[in-house]
Design an enzyme around this catalytic site. Structure first.
Site, PDB file in Angstrom:
ATOM      1  N   GLY A 255       0.811  -1.315  -0.038  1.00 46.67           N
ATOM      2  CA  GLY A 255       0.006   0.078  -0.023  1.00 46.67           C
ATOM      3  C   GLY A 255       0.832   1.286  -0.081  1.00 46.67           C
ATOM      4  NE  ARG A 333      -0.566   3.280 -11.156  1.00 48.39           N
ATOM      5  CZ  ARG A 333      -0.626   4.454 -10.586  1.00 48.39           C
ATOM      6  NH1 ARG A 333       0.021   5.493 -11.080  1.00 48.39           N
ATOM      7  NH2 ARG A 333      -1.137   4.611  -9.346  1.00 48.39           N
ATOM      8  CB  CYS A 365      -9.214   5.505 -31.853  1.00 39.27           C
ATOM      9  SG  CYS A 365      -8.098   5.573 -33.390  1.00 39.27           S
TER      10      CYS A 365
HETATM   11  N1  LLP Z   1      -0.969  -7.386  -1.371  1.00 41.57           N
HETATM   12  C1  LLP Z   1      -2.086  -7.568  -2.015  1.00 41.57           C
HETATM   13  C2  LLP Z   1      -2.801  -8.658  -1.347  1.00 41.57           C
HETATM   14  C3  LLP Z   1      -2.567  -6.599  -2.980  1.00 41.57           C
HETATM   15  O1  LLP Z   1      -3.702  -6.922  -3.516  1.00 41.57           O
HETATM   16  C4  LLP Z   1      -1.718  -5.812  -3.516  1.00 41.57           C
HETATM   17  C5  LLP Z   1      -2.311  -4.667  -4.636  1.00 41.57           C
HETATM   18  C6  LLP Z   1      -0.409  -5.506  -2.959  1.00 41.57           C
HETATM   19  C7  LLP Z   1      -0.096  -6.291  -1.718  1.00 41.57           C
HETATM   20  C8  LLP Z   1       0.515  -4.495  -3.201  1.00 41.57           C
HETATM   21  O2  LLP Z   1       0.056  -3.196  -3.091  1.00 41.57           O
HETATM   22  P1  LLP Z   1       1.023  -2.177  -3.342  1.00 41.57           P
HETATM   23  O3  LLP Z   1       2.241  -2.080  -2.465  1.00 41.57           O
HETATM   24  O4  LLP Z   1       1.574  -2.113  -4.872  1.00 41.57           O
HETATM   25  O5  LLP Z   1       0.065  -0.891  -2.794  1.00 41.57           O
HETATM   26  N2  LLP Z   1      -3.278  -0.987 -10.021  1.00 41.57           N
HETATM   27  C9  LLP Z   1      -3.266  -0.209  -8.995  1.00 41.57           C
HETATM   28  C10 LLP Z   1      -2.654  -0.570  -7.666  1.00 41.57           C
HETATM   29  C11 LLP Z   1      -3.682  -1.856  -7.284  1.00 41.57           C
HETATM   30  C12 LLP Z   1      -3.178  -2.634  -6.332  1.00 41.57           C
HETATM   31  C13 LLP Z   1      -3.920  -3.916  -6.147  1.00 41.57           C
HETATM   32  N3  LLP Z   1      -3.249  -4.810  -4.989  1.00 41.57           N
HETATM   33  C14 LLP Z   1      -2.408   1.163  -9.433  1.00 41.57           C
HETATM   34  O6  LLP Z   1      -1.944   1.150 -10.455  1.00 41.57           O
HETATM   35  O7  LLP Z   1      -2.193   1.945  -8.680  1.00 41.57           O
END
Ligand code: LLP
Length: 413
Positions: A255, A333, A365
């Site tokens: 996160g 994104r 497009c």
């Molecule tokens: N653990 C779990 C169970 C997750 O679902 C996720 C991300 C993470 C860890 C890692 O999260 P991070 O540290 O990368 O925030 N596509 C979105 C982000 C979606 C993340 C989904 N789950 C973006 O481009 O910001």
């Protein structure tokens, strides 16, 4: 120094350097569009987390790379050699992690809407841990387990602590509803957690951990809410221990983000690790390890996308740098989350007098196919190279072939 500069992206002689090399020269050598990733930056970020755990915690830390952020083979190998664990969310991610040399014992599979086929695939991997996303998932698990009669399968429970945090409504993963009202599908609700542990054990699974993931893209202002969620997790872990279970690990998910925007403060990740360690120690829990699942933190600002400008267009007073890539195929994104910002730099002329408000338009497009809107930068021209920063996480991994455009090549330097 510009706010976005790191050891990976720097400026020399008013030209952008990426991983110590001239960005335009890299574009020339490999062609554009091009993803460039930096090994040293990834290792530096990994070391920050590792060091923070060594300083603040007596328990071993599991830094589980959320490979959905960027499953590039070289990045996986790099992190594996450094001692990382893996957060995998599909059987294909599990298979890719195994191929990159991660031992199954270092892989946590966290699925959602998990199928029998998914379970069959992950149960077949000896030593891997399967995260349970729903009380109801246990029915499927029980059914599939019959195909593996003599096996001890390690499981953990992903609970939903009732509060979540993310930079956008679409990536808040805990709580009842997201900030736009979407019901949140993830995890086991608080009051069902103990019964899931109890039933899992009764069915012959081996429960070993508790997991939460609140959302993605935290900034400094989110720290208070995140601390409150840590407190909830620790309270829940005590309840579980009191109910007669030994927890091998607590996994606080991912996160925390890199810095995408000048105006947002950086999430204090060291303080977060100190807070988690302190809270777990104070509660006297008998857990053996603490885990985090960083995705965008480890790779986000360790990547850039280089684009070539085909021509600069003026229409109704708007100025467009028309580039040789489309957002959906490269950095999707901003098209998916309207609030996602990526800084864009004119690589051949970082600063300059003749600044203009440039909309960087892709080759798809769709009106929304813009990398950035009305960004102030020295006026590019045909042949200029633009660099889209923070393109290491959730860019290549979410890119599609929309319009039958190719997905760019990647180099890890
Ligand atoms: N653990 C779990 C169970 C997750 O679902 C996720 C991300 C993470 C860890 C890692 O999260 P991070 O540290 O990368 O925030 N596509 C979105 C982000 C979606 C993340 C989904 N789950 C973006 O481009 O910001």
């Amino acid at each position: 120094m510009n706010w976005w500069e790191t050891d990976f992206v720097t400026v020399r002689g008013n030209r952008l350097q990426v991983a110590g090399q001239d960005a335009a020269a890299l574009a020339e050598r490999y062609g554009t569009p091009l993803y460039v990733y930096g090994k040293d930056r990834i290792l530096e970020l990994y070391a920050r987390l590792d060091d923070a755990f060594s300083r603040h915690s007596t328990l071993p830390a599991r830094i589980c790379y959320a490979m959905k952020a960027n499953p590039h083979r070289g990045i996986l190998r790099l992190l594996r050699r450094r001692g990382a664990w893996i957060d995998a969310v599909s059987p294909n991610e599990v298979a890719t992690a195994l191929k990159a040399g991660f031992p199954p014992e270092r892989i946590l599979f966290t699925g959602t809407s998990v199928s029998r086929a998914d379970l069959r695939a992950v149960f077949a991997v000896d030593g891997l841990t399967v995260n349970i996303d729903a009380a109801e998932q246990l029915d499927l698990m029980n059914e599939v387990k019959r195909e593996f009669p003599s096996k001890s399968i390690r499981v953990s429970v992903r609970w939903n602590p009732g509060i979540g945090r993310g930079f956008n409504a679409r990536v808040i993963t805990a709580g009842r509803r997201s900030s736009d009202g979407t019901p949140i599908k993830f995890g086991v609700e608080a009051k069902k957690v103990i019964s899931v542990f109890t039933r899992a054990r009764k069915l012959g699974f081996h429960p070993v951990g508790l997991h939460q993931h609140l959302g993605s893209g935290w900034v400094r202002e989110d720290f208070g809410m995140v601390q409150a969620a840590v407190d909830r997790m620790v309270r829940k872990a005590r309840e579980i221990e009191k109910a007669g279970f030994r927890l091998e690990f607590l996994d606080f998910g991912g996160g925390f983000g890199p810095r995408y925007l000048r105006s947002r403060g950086v999430f204090p990740v060291e303080d977060y690790i100190a807070y988690i360690s302190g809270a777990v120690a104070k509660a006297g829990l008998s857990v053996e390890a603490l885990a985090l699942e960083p995705g965008k933190y480890l790779v986000g600002d360790a990547g850039v996308l280089l684009l070539g400008v085909e021509y600069v267009k003026e229409s109704y007073g708007n100025i467009f740098a028309c580039v040789d890539g489309g957002t959906f195929n490269t950095v999707p994104r901003p098209a998916i989350y309207l609030s996602a910002h990526h800084e864009i730099i004119n690589a051949g002329r970082v600063e300059g007098q003749s600044r203009a408000r440039i909309t960087v338009a892709g080759n798809l497009c769709e009106t929304g196919d813009v990398f950035g809107r009305e960004r102030s930068m020295p006026l590019p021209e045909s042949g200029s190279i633009l660099a889209v920063l923070c393109a290491g996480a959730y860019c290549r991994s979410m890119a599609s072939n929309f319009n039958l455009r190719d997905i760019p090549r990647e180099v890890l330097i």
